[in-house]
Design a protein around this motif. Sequence first.
Motif, PDB file in Angstrom:
ATOM      1  N   ASP A 167      50.612  58.628  16.604  1.00  0.00           N
ATOM      2  CA  ASP A 167      49.793  57.342  16.412  1.00  0.00           C
ATOM      3  C   ASP A 167      50.509  56.280  15.699  1.00  0.00           C
ATOM      4  O   ASP A 167      50.508  54.921  16.000  1.00  0.00           O
ATOM      5  N   PHE A 168      51.431  56.617  14.871  1.00  0.00           N
ATOM      6  CA  PHE A 168      52.261  55.723  14.198  1.00  0.00           C
ATOM      7  C   PHE A 168      53.021  54.880  15.062  1.00  0.00           C
ATOM      8  O   PHE A 168      53.335  53.881  15.059  1.00  0.00           O
ATOM      9  N   LEU A 169      53.665  55.761  15.945  1.00  0.00           N
ATOM     10  CA  LEU A 169      54.852  55.209  17.018  1.00  0.00           C
ATOM     11  C   LEU A 169      53.870  54.500  18.181  1.00  0.00           C
ATOM     12  O   LEU A 169      54.630  54.001  18.904  1.00  0.00           O
ATOM     13  N   GLY A 170      52.722  54.801  18.322  1.00  0.00           N
ATOM     14  CA  GLY A 170      51.792  54.093  19.358  1.00  0.00           C
ATOM     15  C   GLY A 170      51.944  54.800  20.610  1.00  0.00           C
ATOM     16  O   GLY A 170      51.893  54.320  21.739  1.00  0.00           O
ATOM     17  N   VAL A 171      52.312  55.999  20.700  1.00  0.00           N
ATOM     18  CA  VAL A 171      52.360  56.899  21.816  1.00  0.00           C
ATOM     19  C   VAL A 171      51.409  57.982  21.878  1.00  0.00           C
ATOM     20  O   VAL A 171      50.796  58.408  20.814  1.00  0.00           O
ATOM     21  N   THR A 172      51.285  58.825  22.862  1.00  0.00           N
ATOM     22  CA  THR A 172      50.429  59.871  22.597  1.00  0.00           C
ATOM     23  C   THR A 172      51.409  61.245  22.388  1.00  0.00           C
ATOM     24  O   THR A 172      52.391  61.202  22.593  1.00  0.00           O
ATOM     25  N   PRO A 173      50.910  62.236  21.581  1.00  0.00           N
ATOM     26  CA  PRO A 173      51.482  63.428  21.280  1.00  0.00           C
ATOM     27  C   PRO A 173      52.350  64.105  22.505  1.00  0.00           C
ATOM     28  O   PRO A 173      53.242  64.527  22.291  1.00  0.00           O
ATOM     29  N   ALA A 174      51.494  63.794  23.619  1.00  0.00           N
ATOM     30  CA  ALA A 174      52.148  64.477  24.718  1.00  0.00           C
ATOM     31  C   ALA A 174      53.379  63.658  25.359  1.00  0.00           C
ATOM     32  O   ALA A 174      54.503  64.425  25.560  1.00  0.00           O
ATOM     33  N   GLU A 175      53.401  62.487  24.919  1.00  0.00           N
ATOM     34  CA  GLU A 175      54.488  61.527  25.245  1.00  0.00           C
ATOM     35  C   GLU A 175      55.661  62.001  24.239  1.00  0.00           C
ATOM     36  O   GLU A 175      57.129  62.218  24.849  1.00  0.00           O
ATOM     37  N   LEU A 176      55.602  62.242  23.028  1.00  0.00           N
ATOM     38  CA  LEU A 176      56.329  62.466  22.040  1.00  0.00           C
ATOM     39  C   LEU A 176      57.031  63.796  21.956  1.00  0.00           C
ATOM     40  O   LEU A 176      58.048  64.356  21.753  1.00  0.00           O
ATOM     41  N   PHE A 177      56.202  64.979  22.454  1.00  0.00           N
ATOM     42  CA  PHE A 177      56.498  66.305  22.649  1.00  0.00           C
ATOM     43  C   PHE A 177      56.004  66.801  24.042  1.00  0.00           C
ATOM     44  O   PHE A 177      54.980  67.663  23.847  1.00  0.00           O
ATOM     45  N   PRO A 178      56.622  66.483  24.925  1.00  0.00           N
ATOM     46  CA  PRO A 178      56.310  66.954  26.130  1.00  0.00           C
ATOM     47  C   PRO A 178      56.234  68.429  26.493  1.00  0.00           C
ATOM     48  O   PRO A 178      55.385  68.790  27.146  1.00  0.00           O
ATOM     49  N   THR A 179      57.035  69.061  25.691  1.00  0.00           N
ATOM     50  CA  THR A 179      57.224  70.602  25.945  1.00  0.00           C
ATOM     51  C   THR A 179      56.042  71.249  25.225  1.00  0.00           C
ATOM     52  O   THR A 179      55.621  72.506  25.645  1.00  0.00           O
ATOM     53  N   ARG A 180      55.158  70.808  24.444  1.00  0.00           N
ATOM     54  CA  ARG A 180      54.349  71.406  23.769  1.00  0.00           C
ATOM     55  C   ARG A 180      53.103  71.166  24.462  1.00  0.00           C
ATOM     56  O   ARG A 180      51.890  71.583  23.665  1.00  0.00           O
ATOM     57  N   TYR A 181      52.956  70.136  25.169  1.00  0.00           N
ATOM     58  CA  TYR A 181      51.427  69.648  26.086  1.00  0.00           C
ATOM     59  C   TYR A 181      51.585  69.844  27.394  1.00  0.00           C
ATOM     60  O   TYR A 181      52.795  69.703  27.972  1.00  0.00           O
ATOM     61  N   PRO A 182      50.566  70.295  28.082  1.00  0.00           N
ATOM     62  CA  PRO A 182      49.281  70.451  27.675  1.00  0.00           C
ATOM     63  C   PRO A 182      49.007  71.536  26.578  1.00  0.00           C
ATOM     64  O   PRO A 182      49.891  72.623  26.741  1.00  0.00           O
ATOM     65  N   HIS A 183      48.407  71.615  25.626  1.00  0.00           N
ATOM     66  CA  HIS A 183      48.195  72.854  24.730  1.00  0.00           C
ATOM     67  C   HIS A 183      47.444  73.844  25.298  1.00  0.00           C
ATOM     68  O   HIS A 183      46.519  73.792  26.125  1.00  0.00           O
ATOM     69  N   ARG A 184      48.303  74.937  25.415  1.00  0.00           N
ATOM     70  CA  ARG A 184      47.882  76.241  26.296  1.00  0.00           C
ATOM     71  C   ARG A 184      47.258  77.302  25.039  1.00  0.00           C
ATOM     72  O   ARG A 184      47.869  77.324  24.127  1.00  0.00           O
TER      73      ARG A 184
END
Length: 79
Positions: A34-51
């Motif tokens: 949120d602080f960087l103005g991106v989605t968590p999936a963009e910032l941490f692509p290997t962790r999303y989608p949440h399985r």
Amino acid sequence: MTLTGLAILSDVSPSQMRSVWCRPTRPAEKALADFLGVTPAELFPTRYPHRKSSLLSAENEALIARKKAQQLSDKGAAA
């Protein structure tokens, strides 16, 4: 902005925020994204989608329960 400062502003534990790079911490991931103005999936692509854990899924729990019930009925029939 420091990670500790962002943690304070986001009501996230500073230790969670500092460990966001080495282990999944959903609240810290969201605050940082949120602080960087991106989605968590963009910032941490290997962790999303949440399985969800395949061991704890409802489908597997139902399969295990049926298998246990079948084993109990087989033991009862053999006795």
